[in-house]
Design an enzyme around this catalytic site. Structure first.
Site, short mmCIF file in Angstrom:
data_model
loop_
_atom_site.label_atom_id
_atom_site.label_comp_id
_atom_site.label_asym_id
_atom_site.label_seq_id
_atom_site.Cartn_x
_atom_site.Cartn_y
_atom_site.Cartn_z
N LYS A 173 -39.83 107.98 30.82
CA LYS A 173 -39.82 108.86 29.91
C LYS A 173 -40.37 109.95 28.09
CE LYS A 173 -36.55 107.25 31.78
NZ LYS A 173 -35.37 106.10 31.75
C1 LIG Z 1 -34.53 104.36 32.86
C2 LIG Z 1 -33.07 105.29 32.77
C3 LIG Z 1 -32.77 103.87 32.05
C4 LIG Z 1 -32.52 102.34 32.03
O1 LIG Z 1 -33.78 102.16 30.81
P1 LIG Z 1 -34.72 101.48 31.89
O2 LIG Z 1 -35.61 101.30 29.46
O3 LIG Z 1 -35.67 101.66 32.64
O4 LIG Z 1 -33.86 99.97 31.37
C5 LIG Z 1 -30.50 103.70 32.56
N1 LIG Z 1 -30.90 105.11 32.56
C6 LIG Z 1 -31.21 106.15 33.24
C7 LIG Z 1 -30.58 107.36 33.35
C8 LIG Z 1 -33.01 106.26 33.13
O5 LIG Z 1 -33.29 107.40 33.35
#
Ligand SMILES: *Cc1c(COP(=O)(O)O)cnc(C)c1O
Length: 359
Positions: A173
């Site tokens: 991210k």
């Molecule tokens: C990465 C992601 C999540 C979850 O995040 P984590 O930190 O991996 O639990 C939720 N929604 C979307 C759209 C994502 O890309």
């Protein structure tokens, strides 16, 4: 292998984490407050509550909003499964809104009656919350892709048109804390509920003794550590540079790929800033292209298998025919590498291999 996404962790990020290891607090300490304050400054929200990961943040958001078994929650089928699972965690019924092929976000005009909407900003392009015909009782933005994006209402995360906004700090991210997440909100009551939910539902009762805490609601251990929060503070200071770099990579792709027989991702409309978590093109013969690119060392990925296709959601109440635009987009989707440390030489190689695989 050139991956589709990866973190950029620098010497000062590492030093910030090492500092915490020698301090009094490894979790629940001052770095959490620092990180939450920095998230408020970045987004403009009144409150930020750090969580162990983005999925826990989504779970916390629906729980704090009081969503439960009597409620119907809508989200985008073209998202990570956590966008829908969060409704299941609190016992709510989950359903989906087909995407708008022009944005790949859920079509806001098609949002029907529901108790809560989990609005996903797919790939980092904010979904237009001004176009929802009737505002549902609860609106949660799943901004896992969209830290650093903005709309005419301001930075994503300021909750101008939502109750809460959730983020993920997974390494692919915009910034990373290893695992990590957060919820922003302008409601003090929701922020209090989120903090209780994050830590076993405990509420301190100094009137009954310095040691005394009460538990009136069910909570979890969804806390972020101070190690992670220190990394988050250090990384958040670099967000502007990271998102600018992602936009430059995207712009370069748009130029280099313009003549190929593929569909390029939507660009941000005027007044909107794209965070470019993903650069998802649509190609013919996707499976063959995916395999050939992996064989050539390019770690392309598919975002996402539509959530209704997962066995967990295949309850017979819906099929692909209910989501024609999602089906059409999914057929060709392929995320090309995009991240701040991607070099122009790497990017040239991605384009050259893609061109060869399409030929
Ligand atoms: C990465 C992601 C999540 C979850 O995040 P984590 O930190 O991996 O639990 C939720 N929604 C979307 C759209 C994502 O890309």
């Amino acid at each position: 292998m050139i991956p589709y996404g990866r973190q950029l962790v620098e010497a000062d990020d590492i030093a910030a984490v090492v500092d915490v290891l020698g301090s009094d607090w490894l979790t629940g300490g001052p770095r959490i407050d620092d990180f939450e304050r920095a998230l408020c400054a970045q987004t403009g929200a009144a409150h930020a509550v750090a969580f162990a990961n983005g999925t826990a943040a989504l779970h916390g958001a629906l729980s704090a909003a009081g969503i439960g078994p009597a409620d119907r929650v809508l989200t985008s089928p073209l998202s990570f499964v956590a966008s829908a699972n969060c409704a299941r965690f609190v016992g709510a019924h989950t359903d989906f809104v087909d995407i708008d092929p022009k944005t790949l976000n859920l079509d806001p005009a098609a949002v029907g009656a529901c108790d809560a909407l989990v609005a996903v900003h797919y790939s980092g392009l904010p979904v237009d919350l001004t176009s929802i015909p009737t505002r549902p009782r609860v609106v949660v933005e799943d901004a896992a892709h969209a830290l650093g994006a903005s709309t005419p209402d301001g930075p994503v995360g300021n909750c101008a048109r939502s109750d809460m906004c959730t983020f993920s700090f997974h390494p692919v991210k915009a910034i990373t804390t290893g695992e990590g997440g957060a919820v922003t909100t302008n409601s003090g009551a929701l922020a209090d509920a989120l903090r209780r939910f994050r830590s076993h539902g405990t509420v301190r009762r100094p009137d009954l003794g310095g040691w005394y805490y009460d538990v009136a609601t069910l909570g979890y251990n969804y806390r972020m550590t101070d190690l992670q929060a220190a990394l988050g503070v250090s990384q958040l200071a670099k967000l502007e540079r990271f998102v600018t770099r992602r936009n430059a990579v995207a712009e370069r792709y748009h130029g280099l790929l313009a003549s190929l027989p593929i569909d390029l991702p939507p660009v941000a409309p005027p007044g909107v800033r794209h965070a470019y978590h993903l650069f998802a093109v649509r190609v013919p013969n996707r499976r063959a292209v995916y395999e050939a690119m992996h064989a050539a060392g390019i770690g392309v990925q598919v975002h996402y298998v539509p959530i209704y296709k997962h066995s967990l959601y295949a309850d017979g109440s819906r099929s692909g025919a209910d989501f024609p635009e999602t089906e059409r987009a999914y057929d060709g989707l392929l995320s090309l590498p995009i991240y701040p440390a991607l070099t122009e030489a790497d990017q040239d190689r991605v384009v050259e291999v893609l061109e060869r695989c399409l030929a």
